[in-house]
Scaffold this motif. Structure first.
Motif, short mmCIF file in Angstrom:
data_model
loop_
_atom_site.label_atom_id
_atom_site.label_comp_id
_atom_site.label_asym_id
_atom_site.label_seq_id
_atom_site.Cartn_x
_atom_site.Cartn_y
_atom_site.Cartn_z
N UNK A 78 0.88 -1.30 -0.04
CA UNK A 78 0.08 0.05 -0.16
C UNK A 78 0.67 1.31 0.10
N UNK A 79 0.35 2.48 -0.61
CA UNK A 79 1.09 3.57 -0.73
C UNK A 79 -0.08 4.60 -0.08
N UNK A 80 -0.01 5.23 1.03
CA UNK A 80 -0.61 6.10 1.59
C UNK A 80 -0.16 7.62 0.87
N UNK A 81 -0.97 8.30 0.35
CA UNK A 81 -0.51 9.67 -0.28
C UNK A 81 -1.46 10.69 0.54
N UNK A 82 -0.86 11.45 1.39
CA UNK A 82 -1.71 12.20 2.41
C UNK A 82 -2.06 11.61 3.50
N UNK A 83 -2.75 12.33 4.49
CA UNK A 83 -3.23 13.78 4.35
C UNK A 83 -2.55 14.67 4.77
N UNK A 84 -1.08 14.46 5.14
CA UNK A 84 -0.33 15.33 5.52
C UNK A 84 0.68 15.93 4.54
N UNK A 85 -0.16 16.80 3.73
CA UNK A 85 0.49 17.53 2.52
C UNK A 85 0.07 18.95 2.82
N UNK A 86 1.06 19.71 1.58
CA UNK A 86 0.60 21.22 1.54
C UNK A 86 -0.64 21.66 1.33
N UNK A 87 -1.32 22.49 2.13
CA UNK A 87 -2.84 22.92 1.97
C UNK A 87 -2.85 24.09 0.82
N UNK A 88 -1.65 24.47 0.19
CA UNK A 88 -1.70 25.50 -0.67
C UNK A 88 -1.99 24.90 -1.95
#
Length: 306
Positions: A78-88
C-alpha cells in the motif's frame, strides 16, 4: 507478460480503489485487467481523506487481499498519499483541501496499523511534519517516506532527509504550473539528488519528454523510477469517472482533469503504454526503461532490499 511494477495506482479499469463501495469483485477485476496490461505487482494508493475514512479504506483493501488470491498476487503493498501534505493551491493538487492537515504520529499510527504490515510508501510534505517526527517514526519501521505535494524550504528538506526521507513522489507534479525561476521545490529536490530517489509519471502529459530527460540527467536514471499514477479511468478511454470524493474528466489524449479547473488528477494511461513512450518519445534505451518500470520499483518494495 511485461513484468511491470507500479508503485502508485489509485484505480484501474473503471474501479476506484478509494471508493466507499469498492467490492472484492471490483478489485479483482481491476487487478485482472492490470495483469493483462503487463503489471505483475503494484501498490494500491489511498489518497487524502479524513483519517478515519482512510483507515477504513486501507483495512478494506487488506481484507480483500486476504480473501482473493489474484488480489494478493497483484497488490504487493500500500501507498498512502496524504493527508499530511501542503494545503496550498497548486501544491495540494487534486487532493481535497478540507481533509489536508499537519502530520502527527498518532494519526499516522492509525493508518500504519490499518495497513497491517503492507504499508510500503508514505507521501507527505516535509514542511508539515514538525521536527520530522513522523518521518523518523515511519523510517524506523521500514516505510519509505517520500516528499510530495510539498513546497518544503531547504532546511525542512534537510531535516527530513536526515530523519529518513528517501524518495520524491512524482517530481515535477504536485506543484503549481508557475514557479519562481530558481528557488523552487523542483530545484531544491534535484540539488539533493545524491540522497534521494525520484518517481516520475511517465505518460508524457504530466512531464514533457524533454523535461524528463533533463531531470534524469541530473538525478541519474539509476536513482529513478516511473509510475502510472493511474486513477479509475486507466485503460478505459475518454469519459467521466470518480476517484474518492472527486469527479474526473478524461479527454481523448487520456489527460485526466478535475471538471472546469484544468487541474491534472492522476493518469488514464496504462504503465505499459507509458513505458513505450519512454523509448519512442523520450529516447531512453530499453534497458533504462526496464530498470525504471520493472527492476528498480520491484527492489524498492522488496523488504530485504531496504
Amino acid at each position: 507478460m511485461n513484468h511491470l511494477v507500479d508503485l502508485q495506482v489509485n484505480g484501474y479499469g473503471g474501479v476506484d480503489f478509494n471508493a466507499d463501495e469498492l467490492s472484492v469483485d471490483d478489485l479483482h477485476r481491476a487487478c485482472d485487467m492490470m495483469r493483462r496490461d503487463g503489471v505483475d505487482a503494484m501498490l494500491a494508493t489511498v489518497i487524502t481523506d479524513d483519517v478515519p475514512v482512510m483507515v477504513r479504506k486501507l483495512a478494506r483493501i487488506v481484507e480483500m487481499r486476504e480473501r482473493d488470491e489474484l488480489i494478493a498476487s497483484v497488490i504487493a503493498g500500500l501507498h498512502v498519499e496524504g493527508p499530511f501534505i501542503s494545503p496550498v493551491d497548486g501544491y495540494r493538487g487534486a487532493h481535497p483541501s478540507e481533509a489536508v492537515k499537519p502530520a502527527t504520529v498518532d494519526e499516522a499510527k492509525r493508518l500504519f496499523d490499518a495497513a497491517d504490515g503492507l504499508l510500503r510508501i508514505f507521501t507527505l510534505a516535509p514542511e508539515h511534519d514538525a521536527d520530522a517526527a513522523l518521518t523518523r517514526w515511519l523510517a524506523d519501521r521500514s516505510v519509505i517516506v517520500s516528499a510530495g505535494h510539498t513546497d518544503a524550504p531547504a532546511e525542512a528538506l534537510d531535516r527530513s532527509i536526515d530523519a529518513g526521507l528517501s524518495m520524491v513522489t512524482h517530481l515535477g507534479n504536485g506543484c503549481p504550473t508557475e514557479l519562481p525561476r530558481h528557488d523552487n521545490i523542483i530545484q531544491r529536490l534535484l540539488s539533493r539528488a545524491e540522497r534521494l530517489l525520484f518517481g516520475f509519471i511517465g505518460d508524457g502529459i504530466h512531464v514533457p519528454g524533454f523535461a524528463l530527460r533533463n531531470y534524469l540527467a541530473v538525478a541519474g536514471y539509476e536513482r529513478c523510477f516511473v509510475v502510472s499514477d493511474a486513477s479509475a479511468p486507466a485503460g478505459m478511454g475518454p469519459g467521466r469517472y470518480g476517484l474518492g470524493r472527486l469527479v474526473l474528466d478524461v479527454a481523448d489524449d487520456l489527460t485526466v482533469r478535475l471538471p472546469g479547473t484544468g487541474q491534472l488528477a492522476g493518469s488514464a494511461m496504462p504503465l505499459r503504454q507509458a513505458a513505450g513512450l519512454l523509448q519512442e518519445s523520450v529516447g531512453l534505451r530499453p534497458e533504462v526503461v526496464d530498470w525504471m518500470t520493472k527492476t528498480h520499483p520491484r527492489l524498492l518494495i522488496t523488504p530485504q532490499s531496504k
